[in-house]
Write a protein that holds these residues in place. Structure first.
Motif, PDB file in Angstrom:
ATOM      1  N   LYS A 127       2.264  -7.470   0.451  1.00  0.00           N
ATOM      2  CA  LYS A 127       1.769  -6.349   1.219  1.00  0.00           C
ATOM      3  C   LYS A 127       1.047  -6.878   2.455  1.00  0.00           C
ATOM      4  O   LYS A 127       0.226  -7.773   2.360  1.00  0.00           O
ATOM      5  N   THR A 252       4.534  -4.936  -2.318  1.00  0.00           N
ATOM      6  CA  THR A 252       5.021  -3.600  -2.029  1.00  0.00           C
ATOM      7  C   THR A 252       6.543  -3.666  -2.002  1.00  0.00           C
ATOM      8  O   THR A 252       7.114  -4.753  -1.942  1.00  0.00           O
TER       9      THR A 252
ATOM     10  N   CYS B  46      -0.546   1.605  -6.560  1.00  0.00           N
ATOM     11  CA  CYS B  46      -0.159   1.314  -5.182  1.00  0.00           C
ATOM     12  C   CYS B  46      -1.252   1.556  -4.144  1.00  0.00           C
ATOM     13  O   CYS B  46      -1.182   1.035  -3.058  1.00  0.00           O
ATOM     14  N   THR B  48      -1.859   4.140  -2.313  1.00  0.00           N
ATOM     15  CA  THR B  48      -1.439   4.879  -1.123  1.00  0.00           C
ATOM     16  C   THR B  48      -1.741   6.380  -1.255  1.00  0.00           C
ATOM     17  O   THR B  48      -1.109   7.209  -0.615  1.00  0.00           O
TER      18      THR B  48
END
Lengths: 342, 106
Positions: A127, A252, B46, B48
């Protein structure tokens, strides 16, 4: 460069759907090579939610990502797939005889009749830290992996993060670098307690520095880093001198090189038909989360179904002369022999 | 139903109705609130779906669990009121909750 491997099928991605594709192909006597960028099988199940329960796998009321992966590995054992972990398929070329040449970033090459893309959300990649303008420093002063420790000898290195990668490299580079500074948002670390203790001992001994805060700005020119501006919890900022920065912000998913294979793409997904799950390029199939068709649901169980139908079509492509007789594992002694249970 | 207000970085407010038992992230996704990506779909994997909880509400909402705190390490511009919205369960007590979305998600 290693010798090119000649095979019938290469599966790109070792997530649950890629693994089950090994099974369905195996029942049709097709052995597969499986390539994955992670260092272990399971894909998102292993990387994102190994401990999380999944409730919608038929006949398994509850199973964790890791258990599902382990069960699939057990199920496909009779078909002896060859795994190639920590490798990303970077190149795909069409060969004149209707075959494909795949190459990986690890220098492996496969000459294959069928390609099965089971790449989920794409490949896992480091990421990028959310710092404006970081791209300009990548490769020169900002590194997401340590390829050669010697490259950091005598340098001021800023390591960012609180997980195992950040702590491991802090400990490994401390004796080599001019100075190592570990930057983390808070005074608590996800890394193994043993590494954290070792890190704290080095801080106490004055060998390395630990700074709490978040990197907000990179200072330097032409990709050459001079300092990193750090914001503390109270909003105040200060600069840390650094030649190199190693950010460890996890992984990611990015579509990655698949975008360059000349396939038709639709919003980073690969359109397929719903009879064979073949792409617009005959011989290249796409199954699981990476594909798109009307009504598509991104469910593991859908990927399993897609794998079964793909395998039938792949078998016909590999041997057009072959007559495929549909059989059940419950009653076919032929299938049971392949599974090693007859 | 509970009312949840999202404020974007430009100051624009959007108020939605959310069902108790669902999460703030789900309320955002169902109502197309900009600035919440929720890449992992709510698995706390994640970072996000990062939001800042309005100071008036931090006590009622509470702080992050250790696993969420770990994921917040990957978020952008984390502040003391930062939470991952997929980990905030909506209860009747949270009717009227106000959260702000960050400038960017990871």
């Amino acid at each position: 460069m290693t010798e090119t491997i000649k095979t019938d099928v290469v599966i790109v991605g070792a997530g649950p759907v890629g693994l089950f594709a090994v099974f369905e192909l195996g029942l049709l006597d097709i052995r597969a090579h499986v390539v994955d960028i992670l260092d272990r099988p399971g894909g998102q199940c292993a990387e994102l939610y190994p401990e999380k329960p999944i409730y919608d796998i038929p006949a398994l009321p509850v199973v964790t990502g890791q258990q599902l992966t382990d069960n699939l590995l057990e199920q496909i054992k009779p078909f002896q797939p060859t795994f190639h972990f920590s490798e990303m398929v970077t190149g795909l070329e069409r060969l004149p005889d209707d075959r494909f040449l795949l190459s990986t970033n690890g220098g492996e090459r496969f000459d294959t009749k069928v390609v099965v893309i089971a790449a989920g959300g794409g490949s896992f990649q480091p990421k990028r830290p959310p710092i404006p303008g970081v791209e300009a420093f990548e490769g020169k002063s900002v590194h997401y992996a340590v390829r050669r420790m010697e490259a950091f000898r005598g340098r001021h290195v800023l390591i960012v993060g609180g997980g195992d990668s950040a702590l491991d490299w802090t400990l490994n580079l401390a004796p080599l670098a001019a100075r190592v500074t570990l930057l983390h948002r808070r005074d608590a670390f996800r890394a193994a307690p043993d590494s954290v203790n070792k890190m704290r001992a080095l801080v106490d001994a004055g060998v390395i520095d630990l700074t709490l805060g978040q990197a907000v700005e990179l200072i330097g020119e032409n990709g050459v880093l001079e300092a990193v501006r750090v914001k503390r919890d109270d909003g105040s900022t200060h600069e840390i001198a650094a030649d190199d920065m190693l950010p460890f912000f996890g992984l990611t998913m990015k579509l990655g090189p698949i975008a360059d294979w000349g396939l038709q793409l639709n919003e980073n997904l690969v359109p397929v038909d719903t009879e064979k799950f073949e792409t617009t390029t005959p011989g290249i199939f796409a199954i699981g989360d990476i594909n798109a068709y009307p009504g598509k649901l991104k469910l593991i169980l859908s990927g399993f179904h897609e794998a079964a139908l793909m395998a039938q079509a792949a078998a016909r492509r590999i041997d057009p002369e072959r007559r495929i007789v549909f059989q059940y594992t419950t009653s076919s002694s032929n299938l049971q022999k392949k599974l090693g249970v007859a | 139903m509970a009312k949840i207000t999202f404020i974007d970085p430009a100051g624009e407010q959007r108020t939605v109705q959310a069902e108790p038992g669902s999460t703030v992230m789900e309320a955002a996704i169902r109502n197309d609130i900009p600035g919440i990506d929720a890449e992992c779909g709510g698995a706390c994997s994640c970072a996000t779906c990062h939001v800042y909880v309005d100071e008036q509400w931090t006590e009622k909402v509470g702080g992050p669990e250790p696993m969420e705190e770990d994921m917040l390490d990957f978020a952008y511009d984390v502040r003391p009121t930062s939470r991952l919205s997929c980990q905030i369960k909506i209860t009747p007590e949270l009717d009227g909750l106000v959260v702000s979305t960050p400038e960017r998600q990871g």
